[in-house]
Design a protein around this motif. Sequence first.
Motif, mmCIF file in Angstrom:
data_model
loop_
_atom_site.group_PDB
_atom_site.id
_atom_site.type_symbol
_atom_site.label_atom_id
_atom_site.label_comp_id
_atom_site.label_asym_id
_atom_site.label_seq_id
_atom_site.Cartn_x
_atom_site.Cartn_y
_atom_site.Cartn_z
ATOM 1 N N ASP A 145 0.818 -1.217 0.000
ATOM 2 C CA ASP A 145 0.000 0.000 0.000
ATOM 3 C C ASP A 145 0.851 1.266 0.000
ATOM 4 O O ASP A 145 0.413 2.312 -0.473
ATOM 5 N N ILE A 146 2.081 1.162 0.499
ATOM 6 C CA ILE A 146 2.921 2.356 0.613
ATOM 7 C C ILE A 146 3.470 2.815 -0.735
ATOM 8 O O ILE A 146 4.011 3.917 -0.856
ATOM 9 N N THR A 147 3.353 1.988 -1.769
ATOM 10 C CA THR A 147 3.925 2.374 -3.060
ATOM 11 C C THR A 147 3.251 3.616 -3.648
ATOM 12 O O THR A 147 3.875 4.335 -4.429
ATOM 13 N N GLY A 148 1.991 3.884 -3.271
ATOM 14 C CA GLY A 148 1.352 5.109 -3.746
ATOM 15 C C GLY A 148 2.079 6.344 -3.257
ATOM 16 O O GLY A 148 2.334 7.283 -4.028
ATOM 17 N N VAL A 149 2.441 6.351 -1.982
ATOM 18 C CA VAL A 149 3.163 7.475 -1.391
ATOM 19 C C VAL A 149 4.570 7.580 -1.964
ATOM 20 O O VAL A 149 5.022 8.663 -2.371
ATOM 21 N N LEU A 150 5.265 6.443 -2.016
ATOM 22 C CA LEU A 150 6.647 6.456 -2.514
ATOM 23 C C LEU A 150 6.697 6.800 -3.997
ATOM 24 O O LEU A 150 7.585 7.527 -4.449
ATOM 25 N N GLY A 151 5.733 6.274 -4.762
ATOM 26 C CA GLY A 151 5.672 6.591 -6.183
ATOM 27 C C GLY A 151 5.410 8.067 -6.434
ATOM 28 O O GLY A 151 5.899 8.641 -7.416
ATOM 29 N N ALA A 152 4.647 8.702 -5.546
ATOM 30 C CA ALA A 152 4.385 10.136 -5.680
ATOM 31 C C ALA A 152 5.667 10.943 -5.510
ATOM 32 O O ALA A 152 5.905 11.921 -6.227
ATOM 33 N N PHE A 153 6.511 10.536 -4.556
ATOM 34 C CA PHE A 153 7.806 11.207 -4.398
ATOM 35 C C PHE A 153 8.629 11.080 -5.684
ATOM 36 O O PHE A 153 9.266 12.036 -6.131
ATOM 37 N N MET A 154 8.612 9.888 -6.286
ATOM 38 C CA MET A 154 9.392 9.656 -7.502
ATOM 39 C C MET A 154 8.833 10.444 -8.678
ATOM 40 O O MET A 154 9.592 11.017 -9.474
ATOM 41 N N ALA A 155 7.509 10.488 -8.799
ATOM 42 C CA ALA A 155 6.891 11.236 -9.899
ATOM 43 C C ALA A 155 7.200 12.726 -9.774
ATOM 44 O O ALA A 155 7.501 13.401 -10.782
ATOM 45 N N ASP A 156 7.138 13.268 -8.563
ATOM 46 C CA ASP A 156 7.456 14.682 -8.353
ATOM 47 C C ASP A 156 8.910 14.969 -8.710
ATOM 48 O O ASP A 156 9.227 15.996 -9.332
#
Length: 229
Positions: free
Chosen positions: A94-105
């Motif tokens: 479930d944490i990949t949404g948060v971590l992926g957002a950091f990467m996308a930014d």
Amino acid sequence: MFGRLLGSRDRLLDVFFPRYCLGCGREGAYFCARCRETLPFQAPPFCPACGKSLDHHPDCDLLAPELRELRSVFRFEGPLKKAVHQLKYNNLRDITGVLGAFMADFLKSNSITGDALVPVPLHRSRLRERGYNQSELLALAVHRLTGLPVFVDALKKIRPTPPQADSASVEERRGAVVGAFRCYNTLKGRRVILIDDVATSGATLSACAAAAAAAGAAEVRALTLAREI
């Protein structure tokens, strides 16, 4: 109607499976507002080739020439390190949404260009053991926020290799992954961004870049969530 149903589902999940800050343990989010401010972002100046802080500069000539650029969002320490461990070893997908957002930014703010996201693959034995590829989950999270397509099966790991941290030197790490990856022609002519959770020496990313270039990729960059210093 569908959106309202999804919202209700998310609220129910929060009730039965509450999120706790990986920094301080406070309930509500994986990183509370206070702990977000202390996350170990990679700060410039960076090495123009490998992306590592110039305070901890590696031997960049050990990266494959096919890997044009390597960038990482965080240093691999503190609550971010805990987040990666929870994702990889405790099934906290479930944490990949948060971590992926950091990467996308990071991708957007640093103008890292490409037209194909390619997760670093796991060997089938490791995938069977873990049940999922954390790099693929991160790539899919980045895709949802950027629209860049994900080529999940473009790269294959055709033989198992020891964990990179178990190798004593950068040269041994590179030697361990030589020829371990095969790329298919779906990447021909594309500008590839490899996605992985953590970069250590860059050996795995270098091997993936070499395989992609051999299959006709126009250029290869890499973005990882974190970087060991």
